[in-house]
Design an enzyme around this catalytic site. Structure first.
Site, PDB file in Angstrom:
ATOM      1  N   ASN A   9       0.853  -1.182   0.000  1.00  0.00           N
ATOM      2  CA  ASN A   9       0.000   0.000   0.000  1.00  0.00           C
ATOM      3  C   ASN A   9       0.892   1.237   0.000  1.00  0.00           C
ATOM      4  O   ASN A   9       1.500   1.563   1.018  1.00  0.00           O
ATOM      5  CB  ASN A   9      -0.891  -0.044   1.256  1.00  0.00           C
ATOM      6  CG  ASN A   9      -1.642   1.251   1.488  1.00  0.00           C
ATOM      7  OD1 ASN A   9      -1.797   2.068   0.575  1.00  0.00           O
ATOM      8  ND2 ASN A   9      -2.118   1.451   2.715  1.00  0.00           N
ATOM      9  N   TRP A  10       0.970   1.897  -1.144  1.00  0.00           N
ATOM     10  CA  TRP A  10       1.866   3.069  -1.260  1.00  0.00           C
ATOM     11  C   TRP A  10       1.322   4.289  -0.525  1.00  0.00           C
ATOM     12  O   TRP A  10       2.027   5.280  -0.377  1.00  0.00           O
ATOM     13  CB  TRP A  10       2.071   3.436  -2.735  1.00  0.00           C
ATOM     14  CG  TRP A  10       2.894   2.459  -3.517  1.00  0.00           C
ATOM     15  CD1 TRP A  10       3.375   1.242  -3.080  1.00  0.00           C
ATOM     16  CD2 TRP A  10       3.355   2.599  -4.863  1.00  0.00           C
ATOM     17  NE1 TRP A  10       4.094   0.634  -4.075  1.00  0.00           N
ATOM     18  CE2 TRP A  10       4.097   1.443  -5.185  1.00  0.00           C
ATOM     19  CE3 TRP A  10       3.210   3.593  -5.835  1.00  0.00           C
ATOM     20  CZ2 TRP A  10       4.687   1.253  -6.436  1.00  0.00           C
ATOM     21  CZ3 TRP A  10       3.793   3.408  -7.071  1.00  0.00           C
ATOM     22  CH2 TRP A  10       4.532   2.251  -7.377  1.00  0.00           C
ATOM     23  N   LYS A  11       0.064   4.257  -0.125  1.00  0.00           N
ATOM     24  CA  LYS A  11      -0.576   5.441   0.472  1.00  0.00           C
ATOM     25  C   LYS A  11      -0.391   6.637  -0.489  1.00  0.00           C
ATOM     26  O   LYS A  11      -0.353   6.422  -1.692  1.00  0.00           O
ATOM     27  CB  LYS A  11      -0.017   5.723   1.865  1.00  0.00           C
ATOM     28  CG  LYS A  11      -0.004   4.451   2.717  1.00  0.00           C
ATOM     29  CD  LYS A  11       0.263   4.693   4.158  1.00  0.00           C
ATOM     30  CE  LYS A  11       0.243   3.356   4.886  1.00  0.00           C
ATOM     31  NZ  LYS A  11       0.233   3.483   6.312  1.00  0.00           N
ATOM     32  N   HIS A  95      -9.283   1.140   5.501  1.00  0.00           N
ATOM     33  CA  HIS A  95      -7.948   1.320   6.093  1.00  0.00           C
ATOM     34  C   HIS A  95      -8.067   2.276   7.290  1.00  0.00           C
ATOM     35  O   HIS A  95      -8.876   3.206   7.262  1.00  0.00           O
ATOM     36  CB  HIS A  95      -6.984   1.880   5.041  1.00  0.00           C
ATOM     37  CG  HIS A  95      -5.569   1.895   5.526  1.00  0.00           C
ATOM     38  ND1 HIS A  95      -5.078   2.888   6.334  1.00  0.00           N
ATOM     39  CD2 HIS A  95      -4.556   1.012   5.350  1.00  0.00           C
ATOM     40  CE1 HIS A  95      -3.819   2.624   6.628  1.00  0.00           C
ATOM     41  NE2 HIS A  95      -3.470   1.483   6.040  1.00  0.00           N
ATOM     42  N   GLU A  97      -6.418   4.730   8.202  1.00  0.00           N
ATOM     43  CA  GLU A  97      -6.277   6.153   7.862  1.00  0.00           C
ATOM     44  C   GLU A  97      -7.591   6.698   7.294  1.00  0.00           C
ATOM     45  O   GLU A  97      -7.951   7.849   7.522  1.00  0.00           O
ATOM     46  CB  GLU A  97      -5.106   6.348   6.889  1.00  0.00           C
ATOM     47  CG  GLU A  97      -3.776   6.224   7.627  1.00  0.00           C
ATOM     48  CD  GLU A  97      -2.645   5.652   6.801  1.00  0.00           C
ATOM     49  OE1 GLU A  97      -2.706   5.689   5.562  1.00  0.00           O
ATOM     50  OE2 GLU A  97      -1.686   5.148   7.418  1.00  0.00           O
ATOM     51  N   GLU A 167      -4.652  -4.826  11.102  1.00  0.00           N
ATOM     52  CA  GLU A 167      -3.602  -3.812  11.240  1.00  0.00           C
ATOM     53  C   GLU A 167      -3.822  -3.037  12.529  1.00  0.00           C
ATOM     54  O   GLU A 167      -4.614  -2.086  12.552  1.00  0.00           O
ATOM     55  CB  GLU A 167      -3.654  -2.836  10.063  1.00  0.00           C
ATOM     56  CG  GLU A 167      -3.430  -3.477   8.718  1.00  0.00           C
ATOM     57  CD  GLU A 167      -2.956  -2.457   7.697  1.00  0.00           C
ATOM     58  OE1 GLU A 167      -1.872  -2.660   7.142  1.00  0.00           O
ATOM     59  OE2 GLU A 167      -3.654  -1.451   7.480  1.00  0.00           O
ATOM     60  N   GLY A 173       3.098   2.465  10.663  1.00  0.00           N
ATOM     61  CA  GLY A 173       4.038   3.560  10.421  1.00  0.00           C
ATOM     62  C   GLY A 173       4.815   3.979  11.654  1.00  0.00           C
ATOM     63  O   GLY A 173       5.464   5.014  11.658  1.00  0.00           O
ATOM     64  N   SER A 211       4.009  -1.929  10.240  1.00  0.00           N
ATOM     65  CA  SER A 211       5.482  -1.964  10.361  1.00  0.00           C
ATOM     66  C   SER A 211       6.080  -3.328  10.015  1.00  0.00           C
ATOM     67  O   SER A 211       7.039  -3.767  10.649  1.00  0.00           O
ATOM     68  CB  SER A 211       5.925  -1.504  11.753  1.00  0.00           C
ATOM     69  OG  SER A 211       5.555  -0.154  11.955  1.00  0.00           O
ATOM     70  N   GLY A 232       3.068  -1.079   4.185  1.00  0.00           N
ATOM     71  CA  GLY A 232       3.045   0.345   3.850  1.00  0.00           C
ATOM     72  C   GLY A 232       4.436   0.824   3.470  1.00  0.00           C
ATOM     73  O   GLY A 232       4.911   0.596   2.355  1.00  0.00           O
ATOM     74  N   GLY A 233       5.121   1.463   4.417  1.00  0.00           N
ATOM     75  CA  GLY A 233       6.426   2.092   4.157  1.00  0.00           C
ATOM     76  C   GLY A 233       7.413   1.199   3.403  1.00  0.00           C
ATOM     77  O   GLY A 233       8.051   1.642   2.445  1.00  0.00           O
TER      78      GLY A 233
HETATM   79  P1  PGA Z   1       3.253   0.447   7.535  1.00  0.00           P
HETATM   80  O1  PGA Z   1       1.758   0.629   6.996  1.00  0.00           O
HETATM   81  O2  PGA Z   1       3.776  -0.849   6.954  1.00  0.00           O
HETATM   82  O3  PGA Z   1       4.005   1.644   7.022  1.00  0.00           O
HETATM   83  O4  PGA Z   1       3.180   0.387   9.016  1.00  0.00           O
HETATM   84  C1  PGA Z   1       0.882  -0.464   6.873  1.00  0.00           C
HETATM   85  C2  PGA Z   1      -0.454   0.005   6.342  1.00  0.00           C
HETATM   86  O5  PGA Z   1      -0.910   1.086   6.728  1.00  0.00           O
HETATM   87  O6  PGA Z   1      -1.089  -0.685   5.519  1.00  0.00           O
END
Ligand code: PGA
Length: 252
Positions: A9-11, A95, A97, A167, A173, A211, A232-233
């Site tokens: 997930n590149w966000k 998600h 966010e 998650e 993050g 993470s 994510g990251g």
């Molecule tokens: P992260 O994000 O790997 O940067 O913690 C995961 C996500 O939000 O899907």
């Protein structure tokens, strides 16, 4: 056998250049992965076309969010049908966010799940508790509620198009990851909830996210109820992402 999936997930990150370079690298390296491991790239919607082109049908593409409506006067929104038309096979729904920054409720999640599945995409439905909820001992109750309400619109026969991603919000993050024991315990609890809802619980892939990095992925993926990851990251760094993909074996 359950699907085994690593989704990046590149966000709101990336560029046309990253879409070409990173996806080209992942595509060429993914031939060496265990057969049966699905790799999914979920870029910002505007780059879906670039990623689909670069993926050349060898890796799957998803959208990070879809509208609650099929079409119409909803300026700025993108529909699930449009995502499908552009080459997506997956859509993230709910998600954390989206829930925290854009006010998405479980009811909205259920509406989106219904639209996503109806358009033939697989929904990756995200659930997870906050730190405060975990520390007050309510994590399982909160997540169970999100699963029951968020998936309340799924009809028998549509479950094969549902994937869940656990998650924990406090792990996203932040560099803090749930221990593999904690992840396994929550995944097993989610499977119990799905069973209780009449879903084919043993056939539904449950991903862990928060993470996940190259150095903790193998440990998390070794758990019996962890069927892959939502990254994510680390999905923005080609080599690290591939190394996470390699940690997942199709047979576990
Ligand atoms: P992260 O994000 O790997 O940067 O913690 C995961 C996500 O939000 O899907």
């Amino acid at each position: 056998m359950r699907r085994k999936i690593v989704a990046g997930n590149w966000k709101m990150n990336g560029s046309k250049d990253l879409s070409e370079k990173l996806v080209g690298y992942v595509r060429s390296e993914s031939v060496s992965l265990d057969k049966g491991v699905e790799v999914v790239i979920i870029p910002p919607a505007i780059y879906i076309g670039d990623v689909v082109r670069e993926a050349q049908g060898n890796i799957s593409v998803g959208i990070q969010n879809v509208a609650r409506w099929q079409s119409g006067a909803y300026t700025g929104e993108v529909s699930s049908e449009m995502a499908k038309d552009s080459g997506c096979c997956f859509a993230l729904v709910g998600h954390s966010e989206r829930r925290q920054l854009f006010g998405e409720t479980d009811k909205m999640v259920a509406e989106k799940v219904s639209i996503v599945v109806g358009s033939g995409l697989t929904a990756i439905v995200c659930v997870g508790e906050t730190l405060e909820e975990r520390e007050s001992g309510r994590a399982e109750v909160v997540v169970a509620g999100q699963v029951r309400e968020g998936l309340s619109s799924v009809k028998q026969g549509d479950w094969q198009n549902i994937v869940l991603a656990y998650e924990p919000v406090w792990a996203i993050g932040t560099g803090k990851t749930a221990t593999s024991d904690d992840a396994q315990a929550m995944h097993a609890a989610i499977r119990d909830v799905l069973r209780d809802m009449g879903a084919p619980a043993d056939e539904i892939a449950l991903l862990y996210g928060g993470s996940v990095k190259a150095d903790n992925a193998a440990d998390l993926f070794s758990e019996p109820d962890v069927d892959g990851g939502l990254i994510g990251g680390a999905s923005l760094v080609a080599k690290e992402f591939m190394s996470i993909c390699r940690s997942l074996s199709a047979g576990t």
